[in-house]
Design a protein around this motif. Sequence first.
Motif, PDB file in Angstrom:
ATOM      1  N   PRO A  38      22.231  27.514 -34.521  1.00  0.00           N
ATOM      2  CA  PRO A  38      21.835  27.171 -33.454  1.00  0.00           C
ATOM      3  C   PRO A  38      22.186  27.611 -32.313  1.00  0.00           C
ATOM      4  CG  PRO A  38      22.057  24.845 -34.696  1.00  0.00           C
ATOM      5  CD  PRO A  38      22.626  26.295 -35.443  1.00  0.00           C
ATOM      6  N   ASN A  40      22.029  26.239 -29.930  1.00  0.00           N
ATOM      7  CA  ASN A  40      23.117  24.563 -29.045  1.00  0.00           C
ATOM      8  C   ASN A  40      24.487  23.838 -30.620  1.00  0.00           C
ATOM      9  OD1 ASN A  40      20.889  23.889 -30.268  1.00  0.00           O
ATOM     10  ND2 ASN A  40      19.571  22.874 -28.939  1.00  0.00           N
TER      11      ASN A  40
ATOM     12  N   SER B 105      13.572  20.063 -33.839  1.00  0.00           N
ATOM     13  CA  SER B 105      14.961  20.210 -33.368  1.00  0.00           C
ATOM     14  C   SER B 105      14.038  21.208 -32.594  1.00  0.00           C
ATOM     15  CB  SER B 105      14.845  22.283 -34.621  1.00  0.00           C
ATOM     16  OG  SER B 105      14.435  23.224 -33.717  1.00  0.00           O
ATOM     17  N   GLN B 109      15.498  20.657 -28.648  1.00  0.00           N
ATOM     18  CA  GLN B 109      16.372  21.423 -28.109  1.00  0.00           C
ATOM     19  C   GLN B 109      17.220  21.086 -26.442  1.00  0.00           C
ATOM     20  OE1 GLN B 109      14.198  25.476 -27.880  1.00  0.00           O
ATOM     21  NE2 GLN B 109      14.860  25.024 -29.601  1.00  0.00           N
ATOM     22  N   ASP B 216      20.724  19.790 -34.294  1.00  0.00           N
ATOM     23  CA  ASP B 216      19.866  20.268 -35.141  1.00  0.00           C
ATOM     24  C   ASP B 216      19.930  19.821 -36.348  1.00  0.00           C
ATOM     25  OD1 ASP B 216      16.847  21.210 -35.222  1.00  0.00           O
ATOM     26  OD2 ASP B 216      17.714  23.043 -34.769  1.00  0.00           O
TER      27      ASP B 216
ATOM     28  N   PRO C 327      11.370  30.191 -30.348  1.00  0.00           N
ATOM     29  CA  PRO C 327      12.156  29.596 -30.958  1.00  0.00           C
ATOM     30  C   PRO C 327      11.868  29.041 -32.356  1.00  0.00           C
ATOM     31  CG  PRO C 327      11.602  27.854 -29.194  1.00  0.00           C
ATOM     32  CD  PRO C 327      10.770  28.956 -29.057  1.00  0.00           C
TER      33      PRO C 327
END
Lengths: 360, 301, 362
Positions: A38, A40, B105, B109, B216, C327
């Motif tokens: 991901p 992040n 998730s 974010q 995450d 996403p």
Amino acid sequence: MKRRTLLATGAGAAMAAALGLPARAQDKTKVGFIYVGPINDGGWTQHHHHSALEMVEHFGDAVELVYQESVPEGPDAERAITQMARGGADIIFTTSFGFMDPTVNVAANFPDVKFEHATGYKQADNVSVYSARFYEGRAIQGTLAGRMTKTNKIGYIASVPIPEVIRGINSAYLHAKKVNPDVEFKIIWIFEWLNPAKEADAAKALIEQGCDVVLQHTDSTAPHQAAKEAGNVYTFGQAADMAEYGPMPRISSIIDNWAPYYIERVQAVIDGTWTSVNTWDGIAPGMVGIGEISDAVPADVKAEAEALRDAIAAGEYHPFTGPINKQDGTPWLAEGEIANDGDLAGMFFFVEGVEGDIPS
Amino acid sequence: MDINPILLLAALMVASTPILLAAIGELVVERAGVLNLGVEGMMITGAVCGYIVGHGTENPYFGFVGAAFAGAALSFVFAALTQFLLTNQVATGLGLTMFGLGLASLIGQGATGSSDLIVGKLNLPIISDIPVIGRILFQHDPIVYVSLLLVAGTWWFLSKSRAGLILRAVGENHDAAHALGYNVRLMRVLAILFGGACAGLAGSYISLVRVPQWIDGITSGAGWIALAIVVFASWNPWRLIAGAYLFGGVTVLQLNLQAEGLKIPTEYLSMAPYLATILVLVVIRAGRAPGSLGKSFHPSS
Amino acid sequence: MFKLEKRPQPSKVWTFGAPILAVVLTIILGMGLFAILGKDPILATKVIFWDPLFGEFADLDRPDVIKKAAPLILIAIGLSFGFRAGIWNIGAEGQYIIGAITGAALALSFYPMEARWLIFPLTILFGALGGLVWAMIPALLRVYFKTNEILVSLMLVYVAEVLIKAMAIGALRDPDGFGMPGSRDLRRFASAANPDLITGSGIHLGVVAALLSVVAAYIALTRHQFGFDVRLAGQSPRAAAFSGVNPSRLILVCMAISGALAGLAGVFEVTGPSGKILGSFPTYYGFTAIIVAFLGRLHPVGILLAGILLALTYIGGNLAEQSLGLPAAAIKCFQGLLLFSLLGVDLLTNYRIKLRSKGKAQ
């Protein structure tokens, strides 16, 4: 060679406009990124993404960024890259070793699209490979670790047993040993690149076993947190500067800085001068950044580490310069001999003095 | 040898707390005859919600409470589907995990980061300073003791209280319990909510104490391990502690042995707890699993 | 207040109507989700469900849908027998992984011998056998020790996951791979490769096997004594026992079928689309297939459609990620919603909803 994008068709374009998405001008260069984690994750992927954003900032309206995150290695990667290529990307960066074969396979089907694969070794006419000489940074970490430790026990949180990680361990060990012959390395493999809970546990185990410096080749800040809680333990930022943990426990860092490379390569696409290259850059061009050495380090040690950094950057010193023996005592490099890139790329042995085996 | 057994045991208690918390909730759910495979999903939702609430209020304890509510809220989806719409529990639970991972998730974010909230450690005047035992047992954060109290409370509830008796009856044979006039559905919904709250709390322990940060995927399979421990403990609350400390202990020990430089086949050691669980299942035989585990109940039949 | 009344026979109308209602329901819920995330809900839905099949690049997407759906269908068909009979193998993921390992290990032990006529069939056979053996552990333990097969098969998934990670950096690591994890690419080993039968079509032997399994399952369930036994055992174990169905045998056979098919899916995947034994090989096909089996109501044709539907959400989801910036997490939520509504509306098939009038006894 511009392909129409999914959005650019009929109603799609109208909707995109309604959504406030930038309209896709035909002369924009479309730059794609495929990420393994991901965006992040705080480490590897986040830094590729940051560098990508920096690249976009540099070019402004001339480029358009597309990316897909958390792409699993394997067949899903091949699909994601294909979707991106046919979606009109002009250049695609695939940022994990596991994307090597998928990248090469897709590249064969899209001869007009340029591909850049990070950390791999398979090149093609439209596939470049790029990687960073992180072991140069490890030499500086090793020097600092060897000087700073009082218990002479240095912990190392290793991720996956591959040459890059092994090079890092060897480089750090050689340089720690050079400044402090009594050091001992304690290595824990966690077999993952990012698992904060496991990294925290590993750091705690190392600290409890008497390590007062912990190096990591994993991506999270969890080890710093554990070190902070323990008190007198030093750590190093990995991938990111992790400056928020300075001046203690974090005393320096290795920063992944891909932005200059991304800017250079995208520029080449814009100029039409792109050719397939094999890049393995280190401290000198800035791909491997050495984070500020904090005030927790005594001035003379700091100066010593900075001198080493500068010598490496200037090309005066190579971290793998003989004499170096392999772990089993067989000679690897003779006095004054410098390791060749082929040996380094496939390095799968510990140097003499490192204890333990490489898991296999 | 650099391994300090005292520190090892102390570390083991902390490493085992999240799985113990999640497992105690699931144990109650299973004793009520419901198999909720969504523990991982509820746990990670708890982790992110606990982190956000804790940082929003700058108080980790609000974070823990918020996480418990978030876990319970998510488990209500499972309760509504399985108890009122009579869906298959296995499929619904797997769906809940998928949904929870996605939801967490999405929620998290913008929240990625490490936690600077301080959760105090127990420091009793004399007890915490007892040599050896003091360090192992009495210098932890409060949630470690909450988890142990929950185990004790659950044991008391299941074996001594009337409501616990009804819950077990519902789990063993829901038709008989229904015939006796007990509200099977209500009992199960409450058990599921309790399970969700425990899983949520467990998740927030990871994001606020043990690691502590939100990233995450931070629970990385702990919810599945919790499911294994419930079985390992053969649905007995006290044995749950042994199970959690065994699973947590293997992880911590494995890291310590590696640091010690011993050549250990890490992968085979990681398999050991699961194989041990199967062995336990074989040894205890089937009689101990709640009789109605995983079966749907409809009052008209 | 509503009251549920069990239907004596599942409703014919709702058997077909419920899934359609569920998809409509999901799309409405999903649109809400997409709107919250600031994406055009109609466009997002179109990209996910329409574009992979009929969009501009559908020629390239359809093969991916097929490749993704095939293992889901193959595993789900295997599971459906047991699920009908009340035998809960939820460890298909483990059997799938073991099938991939055993198949790949056999193929690689012959490397680089050129004898496709021998090696390829043996590879596939070993894959199926690997899955079968792995499924026999919970089956035999259930038969001889009365252990709960749900839990044992689940435990064995974890063991299989550890095992494949160890294999990827250990025994099966590519000796020419510059020390990187992962086995040799089986797609480049002609004697064991499972390529597309027509290049670029996405149709490899695993897809053919999946379709055959649908047909075979349909015949077995409707025309064969075994299908009758399975259905009887599921509806009334006692009646099944009276009519001479041996419950132990039924458990072993159902588990063997599901294990072997999961193993087959694994070996077709590792020799085909995946190519390598990797730590990231577990792609959750085994768990997702459980969802597929239920979405398809344990009926072969239903499973076929459900497998395609789920594959569609993956492929379309990836498209939406790239073209709309949706996403990845939103897609997971969406799949969860899809499952919840499909499971939820199933109630209408088996139950009648009645308004309970106040104060009056029914």
